[in-house]
Design an enzyme around this catalytic site. Structure first.
Site, short mmCIF file in Angstrom:
data_model
loop_
_atom_site.label_atom_id
_atom_site.label_comp_id
_atom_site.label_asym_id
_atom_site.label_seq_id
_atom_site.Cartn_x
_atom_site.Cartn_y
_atom_site.Cartn_z
N GLY A 104 27.17 25.74 -0.97
CA GLY A 104 26.34 24.70 -2.39
C GLY A 104 25.20 25.27 -2.87
N GLY A 106 22.07 26.29 -2.76
CA GLY A 106 21.05 26.32 -1.86
C GLY A 106 19.84 26.61 -2.37
N ARG A 107 19.62 27.05 -3.62
CA ARG A 107 18.37 27.24 -4.34
C ARG A 107 18.51 27.16 -5.86
NH1 ARG A 107 18.13 33.56 -4.41
NH2 ARG A 107 20.36 34.23 -4.22
N LYS A 129 17.27 28.72 -11.06
CA LYS A 129 17.92 29.24 -9.86
C LYS A 129 16.33 29.61 -9.11
CE LYS A 129 20.73 32.93 -7.93
NZ LYS A 129 21.68 34.05 -8.33
N ARG A 199 32.29 26.31 -9.78
CA ARG A 199 33.07 27.35 -9.11
C ARG A 199 34.50 26.91 -8.26
NH1 ARG A 199 28.16 30.15 -7.83
NH2 ARG A 199 26.44 29.19 -8.95
N ASP A 269 33.12 31.42 -4.04
CA ASP A 269 31.90 30.55 -4.57
C ASP A 269 31.30 31.35 -5.75
OD1 ASP A 269 31.37 32.37 -2.01
OD2 ASP A 269 29.33 31.67 -2.54
N ASN A 270 31.59 32.46 -6.02
CA ASN A 270 30.88 33.23 -7.26
C ASN A 270 32.28 33.22 -8.21
OD1 ASN A 270 28.46 33.06 -5.79
ND2 ASN A 270 29.09 35.23 -5.05
N ASP A 279 26.69 34.37 -10.99
CA ASP A 279 26.00 34.95 -9.78
C ASP A 279 25.75 36.51 -9.80
OD1 ASP A 279 25.54 32.20 -9.05
OD2 ASP A 279 26.35 32.43 -7.19
P1 AMP Z 1 24.75 34.12 -3.14
O1 AMP Z 1 25.33 35.05 -2.12
O2 AMP Z 1 23.70 34.28 -3.75
O3 AMP Z 1 26.16 33.81 -3.93
O4 AMP Z 1 24.83 32.71 -2.12
C1 AMP Z 1 25.63 32.25 -1.08
C2 AMP Z 1 25.06 31.11 -0.94
O5 AMP Z 1 23.99 31.01 -0.09
C3 AMP Z 1 24.75 29.84 -1.70
O6 AMP Z 1 25.18 28.62 -1.21
C4 AMP Z 1 23.52 30.08 -2.16
O7 AMP Z 1 22.99 28.81 -2.51
C5 AMP Z 1 22.92 30.33 -0.74
N1 AMP Z 1 21.54 30.91 -0.94
C6 AMP Z 1 21.29 32.18 -1.12
N2 AMP Z 1 19.98 32.62 -0.97
C7 AMP Z 1 19.32 31.42 -0.92
C8 AMP Z 1 18.34 31.22 -0.38
N3 AMP Z 1 16.96 31.76 -0.68
N4 AMP Z 1 17.85 29.88 -0.19
C9 AMP Z 1 18.78 28.97 0.04
N5 AMP Z 1 19.86 29.41 -0.11
C10 AMP Z 1 20.53 30.40 -0.57
MG MG Z 2 26.61 32.67 -5.42
#
Ligand code: AMP
Ligand code: MG
Length: 509
Positions: A104, A106-107, A129, A199, A269-270, A279
């Site tokens: 989801g 997350g940020r 973001k 996504r 998810d990307n 992403d």
């Molecule tokens: P990503 O590897 O950036 O595609 O992120 C994978 C998952 O981790 C996604 O659900 C992001 O929203 C979450 N995520 C990545 N970095 C953070 C962070 N610093 N804080 C909270 N969620 C994160």
């Molecule tokens: Mg991602």
């Protein structure tokens, strides 16, 4: 005739207030509501300041004046909210081939859907973001650091200028807020813009983890109605959606492979449901051509190696197919829809390579064009020749008998192998009566001179971390015209320095 006093005052006020994004209350995610999108407020970024803005995108969307305002800085740093509030969406996904369960935003937060003020009325989503924690942050802090935000900001705009489908980046805001990664860094927020940030993982989520089976149906209905109207009208909308996404993904992958873009984290998810690059993490443009190049330091198995990307995309489409199966009468429909990828990808790649070679006619017979492109790439791989520079120099190839083509030939260690290939290429060009000067012009429109190579990003990041954002802004301007000669910026088009080989780009962001 002069306007009456109060009207004149109103008109003056309207002129003085730059047109802000016109957020609508009937956007796709707002309309879906729970369980797809939950209201979450951003955590204000303290002492925000602009790092860079994409004036090109702002002009395209009709928000150029607004983007210069304090109001924009407040909104795009989470210090103000749109009237309709902000939302985080839930998705799941397969990471490195393994089901990862719920992920989801997350940020990331959706500011909402806005109608653009320029050109034909188009609706786009704006997303922050790095705007703080959400219910999907798990152990994360909800923040993004300046380093990775600069990479995402620059690459989004660079890809768009290359003509490759991508989410866009409108602005980059920095802050002194400390953020802990491998070392202490500072926080930043990127404002992303896209028709939708949906996504594959959004669909997987509602099949594999959601309690309410109608949630998947509602998501598919909303997506097809809005973005794939032909699929919405098809006998089986889910299968038609899968086929349309397979086509777009195939086209996207052909463009990545042609330009030498390595995504680095092709988890489901990307993967965008609109076939956009999304992403930007440990991505990289190839320097020395190595099909096995792995740009993500954390990808120990090389799952997402450059040459594997097309197969990974097909694997990911299978994950999407599985997610859509509950809405299809049988598995055959899904398999038939996926076939589109196997048809479109090779065609799209062959077309892209033909254009990069400057060929006007297709000589599929005996797959002559394929052999020419393969031969060229094999030469590049054998001597680890710089991918971007080799393609760009190929425009200057002289097809006349006896031409030495020194600047190009000098790139290769195995000159004899180059000569054999060059003779075949020259013969092919003469066969289609190609005029070298015309071909050079065509090739320079498809073989970019300027790419966001890691070392260029690193230099801009190092300066920015010292508080000087000039290099980010300069690099943005150069990358917005990747096919132009820009003789004054020759330094950005050269070979990477030796230290670039040691650069390790991790997933940490
Ligand atoms: P990503 O590897 O950036 O595609 O992120 C994978 C998952 O981790 C996604 O659900 C992001 O929203 C979450 N995520 C990545 N970095 C953070 C962070 N610093 N804080 C909270 N969620 C994160
Ligand atoms: Mg991602």
């Amino acid at each position: 005739m002069n306007a009456p006093e109060p009207l004149a005052a109103l008109a003056a006020l309207a002129a003085a207030t730059p047109a802000a994004p016109d957020f609508r209350d009937d956007g796709l995610m707002a309309g879906l509501g729970l369980p797809h999108a939950v209201p979450v407020a951003p955590q204000p970024l303290p002492q925000p300041h602009w790092v860079a803005r994409s004036e090109a995108l702002a002009a395209e969307l009709g928000w150029a004046d607004w983007l210069a305002s304090d109001e924009a800085l407040a909104l795009l740093s989470g210090n103000a909210q749109p009237v309709g509030g902000t939302r985080a969406t839930v998705y799941s996904g397969h990471q490195f081939g393994v089901w990862a369960g719920q992920l989801g935003d997350g940020r990331a937060l959706l500011l909402g859907e806005a109608q653009t003020h320029s050109g034909p009325a188009v609706r786009v989503e704006l997303q922050l973001k790095g705007s703080g924690r959400t219910p999907y942050s798990r152990m994360g802090d909800g923040r993004a650091v300046l380093r990775s935000s600069i990479r995402e900001f620059l690459c989004s705009e660079a890809m768009a200028a290359l003509g490759i489908p991508t989410t866009r980046a409108l602005a980059l805001v920095g802050s002194p807020l400390p953020v802990r990664r491998e070392r202490m860094e500072t926080a930043a927020v990127v404002t992303r813009v896209a028709p939708s940030f949906l996504r594959f993982g959004h669909f997987e989520h509602f099949t594999h983890t959601a309690a309410d089976p109608s949630a998947l149906q509602r998501l598919v209905d909303a997506t097809t109605r809005r973005f794939y109207p032909e699929a919405a009208a098809a006998p089986c909308p889910a299968a038609a959606l899968l086929e349309a996404v397979s086509r777009r993904t195939a086209t996207l992958l052909a463009q990545w492979q042609a330009v030498g873009f390595c995504h680095g984290v092709m988890n489901t998810d990307n993967m965008s449901i609109l076939g956009l690059t999304i992403d930007y993490g440990p991505f990289g443009f190839l320097d020395a051509y190595d099909p096995g190049h792995v740009c993500n330091h954390s990808d120990h198995q090389g799952r997402y190696a450059f040459a594997r990307q097309p197969n990974v995309a097909f694997w990911n489409l299978h994950a999407l197919a599985q997610a859509l199966l509950p809405l299809m009468p049988d598995q055959e429909q899904a398999l038939a829809a996926l076939e589109a990828y196997r048809v479109v990808f090779p065609q799209a790649l062959a077309g892209a390579l033909r254009a990069k070679l400057g060929l006007r006619e297709a000589h599929q017979h005996g797959s002559a064009d394929g052999a020419l492109a393969d031969g060229w790439l094999r030469l590049l791989a054998q001597d680890r020749v710089d991918h971007g520079i080799a393609w760009r120099r190929l425009a200057g190839f002289a097809s006349t008998e006896g031409a030495d083509n020194a600047p190009l030939r000098d790139l290769f260690l195995d000159r004899a192998a180059f000569d054999v290939w060059a003779a075949g290429y020259a013969a092919r060009l003469r066969a289609e009566a190609s005029i070298d000067a015309d071909r050079a012009l065509r090739m320079n429109r498809v073989n970019p001179k300027f790419l966001l190579r890691n070392h260029l990003a690193e230099t801009a990041i190092a300066r920015a971390e010292e508080g000087d954002f000039g290099e980010v802004q300069r690099l943005l301007k150069v990358l917005q015209r990747p096919y132009d000669e820009q003789a004054e910026h020759e330094a950005y088009a050269g070979f990477p320095p030796d230290w670039a080989q040691q650069l390790e780009i991790s997933c940490s962001s």
